[in-house]
Design a protein around this motif. Sequence first.
Motif, PDB file in Angstrom:
ATOM      1  N   ALA A   4       0.848  -1.186   0.000  1.00 44.31           N
ATOM      2  CA  ALA A   4       0.000   0.000   0.000  1.00 44.31           C
ATOM      3  C   ALA A   4       0.884   1.236   0.000  1.00 44.31           C
ATOM      4  CB  ALA A   4      -0.909   0.007   1.225  1.00 44.31           C
ATOM      5  N   GLY A   5       0.402   2.280  -0.618  1.00 43.67           N
ATOM      6  CA  GLY A   5       1.140   3.528  -0.653  1.00 43.67           C
ATOM      7  C   GLY A   5       1.748   3.755  -2.019  1.00 43.67           C
ATOM      8  N   ASP A   6       2.285   4.942  -2.159  1.00 43.33           N
ATOM      9  CA  ASP A   6       2.998   5.264  -3.386  1.00 43.33           C
ATOM     10  C   ASP A   6       4.217   6.078  -2.989  1.00 43.33           C
ATOM     11  OD1 ASP A   6       1.883   7.696  -2.681  1.00 43.33           O
ATOM     12  OD2 ASP A   6       0.483   7.759  -4.325  1.00 43.33           O
ATOM     13  N   GLY A   7       5.073   6.271  -3.895  1.00 44.21           N
ATOM     14  CA  GLY A   7       6.287   7.009  -3.592  1.00 44.21           C
ATOM     15  C   GLY A   7       7.302   6.812  -4.691  1.00 44.21           C
ATOM     16  N   PRO A   8       8.495   7.312  -4.452  1.00 45.58           N
ATOM     17  CA  PRO A   8       9.504   7.317  -5.516  1.00 45.58           C
ATOM     18  C   PRO A   8       9.983   5.922  -5.936  1.00 45.58           C
ATOM     19  CG  PRO A   8      10.463   8.047  -3.446  1.00 45.58           C
ATOM     20  CD  PRO A   8       8.980   7.937  -3.231  1.00 45.58           C
ATOM     21  N   TYR A   9       9.756   4.899  -5.120  1.00 42.92           N
ATOM     22  CA  TYR A   9      10.228   3.558  -5.461  1.00 42.92           C
ATOM     23  C   TYR A   9       9.135   2.637  -5.981  1.00 42.92           C
ATOM     24  CZ  TYR A   9      14.382   5.088  -3.004  1.00 42.92           C
ATOM     25  OH  TYR A   9      15.487   5.791  -2.617  1.00 42.92           O
ATOM     26  N   LEU A  10       7.933   3.146  -6.167  1.00 42.03           N
ATOM     27  CA  LEU A  10       6.821   2.302  -6.579  1.00 42.03           C
ATOM     28  C   LEU A  10       7.094   1.596  -7.910  1.00 42.03           C
ATOM     29  CD1 LEU A  10       4.025   1.207  -6.006  1.00 42.03           C
ATOM     30  CD2 LEU A  10       3.073   3.245  -7.110  1.00 42.03           C
ATOM     31  N   ASP A  11       7.542   2.328  -8.918  1.00 32.35           N
ATOM     32  CA  ASP A  11       7.822   1.699 -10.206  1.00 32.35           C
ATOM     33  C   ASP A  11       8.930   0.654 -10.080  1.00 32.35           C
ATOM     34  OD1 ASP A  11       5.871   3.104 -11.568  1.00 32.35           O
ATOM     35  OD2 ASP A  11       7.236   4.711 -12.185  1.00 32.35           O
ATOM     36  N   THR A  12       9.948   0.947  -9.298  1.00 32.56           N
ATOM     37  CA  THR A  12      11.041  -0.001  -9.085  1.00 32.56           C
ATOM     38  C   THR A  12      10.516  -1.267  -8.421  1.00 32.56           C
ATOM     39  OG1 THR A  12      12.595   1.830  -8.845  1.00 32.56           O
ATOM     40  CG2 THR A  12      13.303  -0.317  -8.001  1.00 32.56           C
ATOM     41  N   VAL A  24       2.388  -9.753  -6.155  1.00 35.68           N
ATOM     42  CA  VAL A  24       2.194  -8.614  -5.255  1.00 35.68           C
ATOM     43  C   VAL A  24       1.020  -7.795  -5.769  1.00 35.68           C
ATOM     44  CG1 VAL A  24       3.224  -6.520  -4.293  1.00 35.68           C
ATOM     45  CG2 VAL A  24       4.673  -8.500  -4.751  1.00 35.68           C
ATOM     46  N   ARG A  25       0.157  -7.428  -4.845  1.00 38.53           N
ATOM     47  CA  ARG A  25      -0.962  -6.547  -5.184  1.00 38.53           C
ATOM     48  C   ARG A  25      -0.571  -5.140  -4.748  1.00 38.53           C
ATOM     49  NH1 ARG A  25      -6.261  -5.616  -2.254  1.00 38.53           N
ATOM     50  NH2 ARG A  25      -5.234  -6.800  -0.620  1.00 38.53           N
ATOM     51  N   PHE A  26      -0.424  -4.255  -5.698  1.00 37.38           N
ATOM     52  CA  PHE A  26      -0.092  -2.852  -5.421  1.00 37.38           C
ATOM     53  C   PHE A  26      -1.397  -2.065  -5.408  1.00 37.38           C
ATOM     54  CE2 PHE A  26       3.799  -4.595  -7.180  1.00 37.38           C
ATOM     55  CZ  PHE A  26       4.769  -4.059  -6.357  1.00 37.38           C
TER      56      PHE A  26
END
Length: 143
Positions: A4-12, A24-26
């Motif tokens: 859960a959440g988002d941030g600068p490492y989400l795509d990574t 993984v469920r994002f």
Amino acid sequence: MCVAGDGPYLDTLKQLASRLSIPVRFVGFVQGEPLWELYRSSKVFVFPSIQENFPVVLLEAMAYGCAVITTSAEGCGEVVGDAAIKVVPGDVGALRDAVQRLASDREAVERLASRGPKRVKQFAWDRIAEEFERFYRKAIDAA
């Protein structure tokens, strides 16, 4: 597994999960009832932060009975006390070992889950107000 959440490492993280074929469920940024439901449906909460001021998210997870893995970083270690597994910030191997331990040790999960709500009570507003009152009375008496 759910992130859960988002941030600068989400795509990574998404790329890494895909490359390693890890399901993984994002779910992105979550708040309100959907967030509480995530806590209620989780046994383990992992928060590998390297720096926090006062991580309320750890109190929330403990209040909902999650076993917590976090770091000994400032803020995190003080909030969880002995109600969580703490690893050195940035120590990926220790974090992996902690996750694997809880994945295979139901008793450890239950032990940590039972400590969490007790720890959270230390941060209740009525308790904090009592501490402030005690502090101010002591200061007044000393004056």
